[in-house]
Design an enzyme around this catalytic site. Structure first.
Site, PDB file in Angstrom:
ATOM      1  N   ILE A 148      -1.447  -5.684  -4.500  1.00 32.90           N
ATOM      2  CA  ILE A 148      -0.462  -4.738  -5.053  1.00 32.90           C
ATOM      3  C   ILE A 148       0.758  -4.592  -4.152  1.00 32.90           C
ATOM      4  O   ILE A 148       1.853  -4.275  -4.616  1.00 32.90           O
ATOM      5  CB  ILE A 148      -1.071  -3.347  -5.329  1.00 32.90           C
ATOM      6  CG1 ILE A 148      -1.526  -2.689  -4.026  1.00 32.90           C
ATOM      7  CG2 ILE A 148      -2.176  -3.406  -6.350  1.00 32.90           C
ATOM      8  CD1 ILE A 148      -1.718  -1.206  -4.156  1.00 32.90           C
ATOM      9  N   GLY A 164       4.189  -6.615  -4.599  1.00 32.18           N
ATOM     10  CA  GLY A 164       5.309  -6.142  -5.417  1.00 32.18           C
ATOM     11  C   GLY A 164       5.724  -4.722  -5.108  1.00 32.18           C
ATOM     12  O   GLY A 164       6.783  -4.268  -5.544  1.00 32.18           O
ATOM     13  N   HIS A 165       4.913  -3.997  -4.345  1.00 22.72           N
ATOM     14  CA  HIS A 165       5.196  -2.579  -4.128  1.00 22.72           C
ATOM     15  C   HIS A 165       5.049  -2.227  -2.658  1.00 22.72           C
ATOM     16  O   HIS A 165       4.022  -1.671  -2.257  1.00 22.72           O
ATOM     17  CB  HIS A 165       4.217  -1.743  -4.959  1.00 22.72           C
ATOM     18  CG  HIS A 165       4.682  -0.329  -5.195  1.00 22.72           C
ATOM     19  ND1 HIS A 165       4.594   0.658  -4.273  1.00 22.72           N
ATOM     20  CD2 HIS A 165       5.259   0.231  -6.279  1.00 22.72           C
ATOM     21  CE1 HIS A 165       5.068   1.790  -4.754  1.00 22.72           C
ATOM     22  NE2 HIS A 165       5.482   1.560  -5.970  1.00 22.72           N
ATOM     23  N   PHE A 166       6.042  -2.546  -1.803  1.00 22.11           N
ATOM     24  CA  PHE A 166       7.235  -3.306  -2.137  1.00 22.11           C
ATOM     25  C   PHE A 166       7.304  -4.496  -1.184  1.00 22.11           C
ATOM     26  O   PHE A 166       6.780  -4.377  -0.067  1.00 22.11           O
ATOM     27  CB  PHE A 166       8.477  -2.432  -1.963  1.00 22.11           C
ATOM     28  CG  PHE A 166       8.576  -1.316  -2.963  1.00 22.11           C
ATOM     29  CD1 PHE A 166       9.069  -1.555  -4.245  1.00 22.11           C
ATOM     30  CD2 PHE A 166       8.196  -0.031  -2.628  1.00 22.11           C
ATOM     31  CE1 PHE A 166       9.200  -0.524  -5.161  1.00 22.11           C
ATOM     32  CE2 PHE A 166       8.311   0.998  -3.553  1.00 22.11           C
ATOM     33  CZ  PHE A 166       8.800   0.763  -4.809  1.00 22.11           C
ATOM     34  N   ILE A 180       3.830   0.282   0.323  1.00 23.91           N
ATOM     35  CA  ILE A 180       3.394   1.672   0.174  1.00 23.91           C
ATOM     36  C   ILE A 180       2.531   1.779  -1.084  1.00 23.91           C
ATOM     37  O   ILE A 180       2.699   1.005  -2.030  1.00 23.91           O
ATOM     38  CB  ILE A 180       4.572   2.679   0.091  1.00 23.91           C
ATOM     39  CG1 ILE A 180       5.514   2.342  -1.067  1.00 23.91           C
ATOM     40  CG2 ILE A 180       5.340   2.712   1.387  1.00 23.91           C
ATOM     41  CD1 ILE A 180       6.611   3.386  -1.272  1.00 23.91           C
TER      42      ILE A 180
END
Lengths: 157, 93
Positions: free
Chosen positions: A34, A37-39, A44
């Site tokens: 995850i 892409g975040h970020f 975070i």
């Protein structure tokens, strides 16, 4: 915690004997897909997954209240507040407290804390429904074992 | 002291953002006011709290699904208020 597969809770720490409150923990992993892409370059925890972690915490409490005879499904998120960034490696303490149990629904106040500091909170409503046909109940009970849920105390055989 | 209907109508108006003056005792919560099942959970929560009762929504839904009752019996507001009064009286007895 494995947020990429929605396993947000590592451990059920305590369930209040009156079944009004629960405390769970989840350690945000150092690495997870995850964070790609975040970020990129600044990982975070997504706020929606913090809400999911609070929902799962409440879910274990609702399962305990009905001894695994029905399943809670998240229906409403109110007053969600995400106060600060949650970073890889941080250990969340997740708490939930029942505000009201109606006929076929439950309303709860839930919070996540980091080293004693409130970082997010919400009021959540769940529909409480019969288990769907299929594997869901045995799978959830298997997960319960993995998160140290006290099945002997709060589940029918 | 406000009537059961006034309390329920105020809850619906506030919860669903429906103008209070459009809510009457003959309004059907679903057919006339367009309240969906999710909004009705909020309404049930507020009614339960306001009257100190537990609306038996699961039982009512089952009765409607089984053809033993109509939605009008539970979701026309004057009928809903009558049910609430019954539940309050039963609790006090």
């Amino acid at each position: 915690m494995r947020p990429e597969v929605f396993k947000m809770i590592d451990r059920v720490v305590t369930i209040d004997p009156s079944l009004q409150k629960i405390h769970c923990q989840g350690l945000v992993p150092e690495e997870s897909s995850i964070f790609e892409g975040h970020f990129p370059g600044y990982p975070i925890m997504p706020g929606v997954l913090l809400i999911e972690a609070m929902a799962q915490t409440t879910g274990w409490l609702v399962l305990a209240r009905n001894r695994f005879n029905k399943m809670p499904f998240l229906a409403t998120v109110k007053e969600a507040k995400l106060r600060t960034f949650v970073l890889p490696g941080q250990n969340l303490d997740l708490y939930s407290e029942i505000l009201h149990e109606g006929s076929g629904f439950v309303v709860a106040k839930t919070q996540a804390m980091l080293e004693g500091k409130l970082i997010c909170s919400a009021e959540l409503t769940f529909r409480v429904l019969p288990w769907p046909e299929g594997k869901m109940k045995p799978v959830v009970m298997k997960v319960a074992e993995h998160v140290s849920f006290p099945l002997a105390d709060f589940a029918d055989a | 002291m406000s009537s059961t209907f006034d309390t329920v109508a105020n809850i619906i108006a506030e919860t669903c953002d429906i103008p209070r003056d459009t809510i009457t005792p003959d309004s059907h919560a679903i057919d006339d006011l367009g309240i969906d099942s999710l909004d009705f959970l909020d309404i049930a929560f507020a009614i339960d709290k306001a009257f100190g009762i537990k609306l038996p929504l699961e039982q009512w839904t089952q009765e409607v699904n089984d053809g033993k009752a109509t939605t009008e019996q539970y979701f026309v507001l004057k009928n809903l208020c009558a049910r609430i009064d019954e539940l309050v009286a039963a609790k006090a007895a």
